[in-house]
Design an enzyme around this catalytic site. Structure first.
Site, PDB file in Angstrom:
ATOM      1  N   ASP A 244      33.760  41.889  44.989  1.00  0.00           N
ATOM      2  CA  ASP A 244      32.866  40.755  44.797  1.00  0.00           C
ATOM      3  C   ASP A 244      31.476  41.290  44.454  1.00  0.00           C
ATOM      4  OD1 ASP A 244      31.298  38.500  44.942  1.00  0.00           O
ATOM      5  OD2 ASP A 244      32.098  37.802  46.852  1.00  0.00           O
ATOM      6  N   CYS A 321      30.185  29.215  29.482  1.00  0.00           N
ATOM      7  CA  CYS A 321      30.827  28.432  28.425  1.00  0.00           C
ATOM      8  C   CYS A 321      30.851  26.974  28.869  1.00  0.00           C
ATOM      9  CB  CYS A 321      32.226  28.954  28.095  1.00  0.00           C
ATOM     10  SG  CYS A 321      33.348  29.047  29.504  1.00  0.00           S
TER      11      CYS A 321
END
Length: 427
Positions: A244, A321
């Site tokens: 992470d 996006c």
């Protein structure tokens, strides 16, 4: 299979649309122009613009929306203004009927060009052009030097250059992200949310295979896909980490030389509606979807704040996006004070590109948007560059070492004093 339509979900009012079970993506330019002309959306509703698109479509061209939520009630109150805006569009376009108005908008009806990026780790652009021109019409993109443009519906999946990793099928907006970061050879770079890896290996190519890219991915299955992409590209300067990004400490010496970070975090995907039609309107009326957007934005903000804290970083690109302001301009605006405190400023990327950020903060002209209708994909890209004077990590480390050495000398001096006094050698 559904293009250019989006199949309706199980929302009662949506099933009343005239389009017999589908929402027509080609009608979006009309919807956008009606909103622009009417100018009725406050900043609150602009943050949910994709939801407003489909409600307005139903109000204007289908049956009236059920009074099921605040968004529907808001637009129904503005119905007269919106219908007047539609009437103005009919006059402006010199047509009498709505069907003729729809026909006059041809932007989204234009087939989407096929883009492919040459992987310069394996092949130069000129050689790729020579090989591909044997079979296809192809030209080089003017903005992204290693990007090639093919006619719509060109199928490259089985071409040997694609299968060998010499050419990657990658959209223009996606290819602009790594170029915006602009890493130099021999730099150390972090790709914070790397899978599936197209941007990662593009970074590797821009760095000519030199330096080091730390590609992070939290999801185990996506790590495998990332490794496959890296192997296919021949990107030997990429180190894949199943980790992470938020757990990577800026104080860890392993990251003390990182000079650039590409942060392309998980997002709603609303900007890829034309390609992934099942993701249209991800925030829709369901409360759980609205909460999902809020949770995504919170994660995106936290990840960007974390990226800003790495001491030697000079450049950070944040990209999504998504067409949602809450995931884009709102995230950037929220971190500006912190970025400034670290010496970072927003910097213009691709100055020739006409579409810029929503003007909700000073400097929004520096960020870049691609339009879901005109460009047929909705991306957002922002570049932070450190302008303030920040001491290099080596100097910080040297200063710390010097301080610790002085402290050790003081301790030795004090210890010697007490030792001599104990032995009766010091009065």
């Amino acid at each position: 299979m559904l293009s250019p339509y989006v199949r309706k979900r199980s929302i009662p009012w949506l099933h009343n649309c005239k389009c017999s079970g589908f929402f027509l993506v080609a009608d979006l330019p009309v919807i956008k122009d009606v909103f622009h002309t009417a100018n009725v959306l406050s900043s609150k509703w602009k943050r949910q613009e994709e939801l407003m698109y489909i409600i307005l479509y139903d109000i204007l061209f289908g049956q009236e929306a059920l009074l099921a939520g605040d968004a529907e009630k808001f637009l129904l109150q503005k119905k007269d203004v919106l219908q007047a805006a539609l009437a103005k569009l009919l006059v402006r376009k010199k047509v009498k009927h709505v069907s003729d108005l729809m026909t006059s908008y041809k932007i989204s009806d234009l087939p989407k060009p096929r883009y492919a990026r040459v992987n310069t780790l394996k092949m130069d652009v000129e050689s790729a052009l020579v090989e591909l021109k044997k079979q296809y019409e192809v030209c080089q993109d003017a903005m992204v030097p290693d990007l090639l443009i093919f006619p719509p519906r060109t199928d490259l999946h089985d071409h040997h250059l694609v299968k060998s990793g010499s050419v990657f099928l990658q959209g223009k907006a996606s290819s602009m992200v790594a170029v915006a970061l602009g890493p130099k050879p021999r730099w150390e770079v972090i790709d914070a949310c790397a899978s599936p890896g197209n941007k990662t290996v593009h970074l590797a190519a821009l760095m000519k295979g030199n330096g080091k890219i730390i590609a992070c991915e939290l999801n185990k299955e996506r790590v495998k896909r990332l490794k496959d992409t890296v192997e296919l590209a021949g990107a030997t300067n990429v180190e894949v980490k199943h980790e992470d990004f938020l757990n990577m400490s800026p104080e860890d010496p392993a990251y003390s030389k990182v000079q650039a970070i590409l942060l392309d975090p998980s997002c709603s995907g609303s900007g890829t509606v034309v390609d992934r039609l099942d993701h249209l309107l991800p925030s829709y009326t369901a409360e759980s979807d609205v909460n999902r957007l809020e949770k995504l934005a919170a994660f995106q903000r936290k990840a960007l704040e974390h990226a800003l804290s790495f001491p030697a970083v000079e450049r950070i690109v944040y990209s999504t996006c998504s067409i949602n302001q809450v995931e884009n301009e709102d995230v950037i605006k929220s971190v500006l004070p912190l970025a400034s405190s670290y010496g970072f400023e927003l910097t213009t990327i691709f100055p020739q590109w006409p579409r810029r950020g929503h003007p909700i903060f000073d400097g929004s002209q520096h960020v870049l948007r691609t339009d879901l209708i005109e460009d047929q994909e909705g991306f957002f890209i922002a570049l932070f560059v450190r302008k303030g004077v920040s001491p290099p990590v080596k100097h910080i480390r040297d200063a710390g070492n010097t301080l610790r050495a002085v402290q050790r000398r003081k301790r030795r001096k004090i210890n010697s004093f007490f030792l001599l006094r104990t032995l009766g050698l010091f009065l």
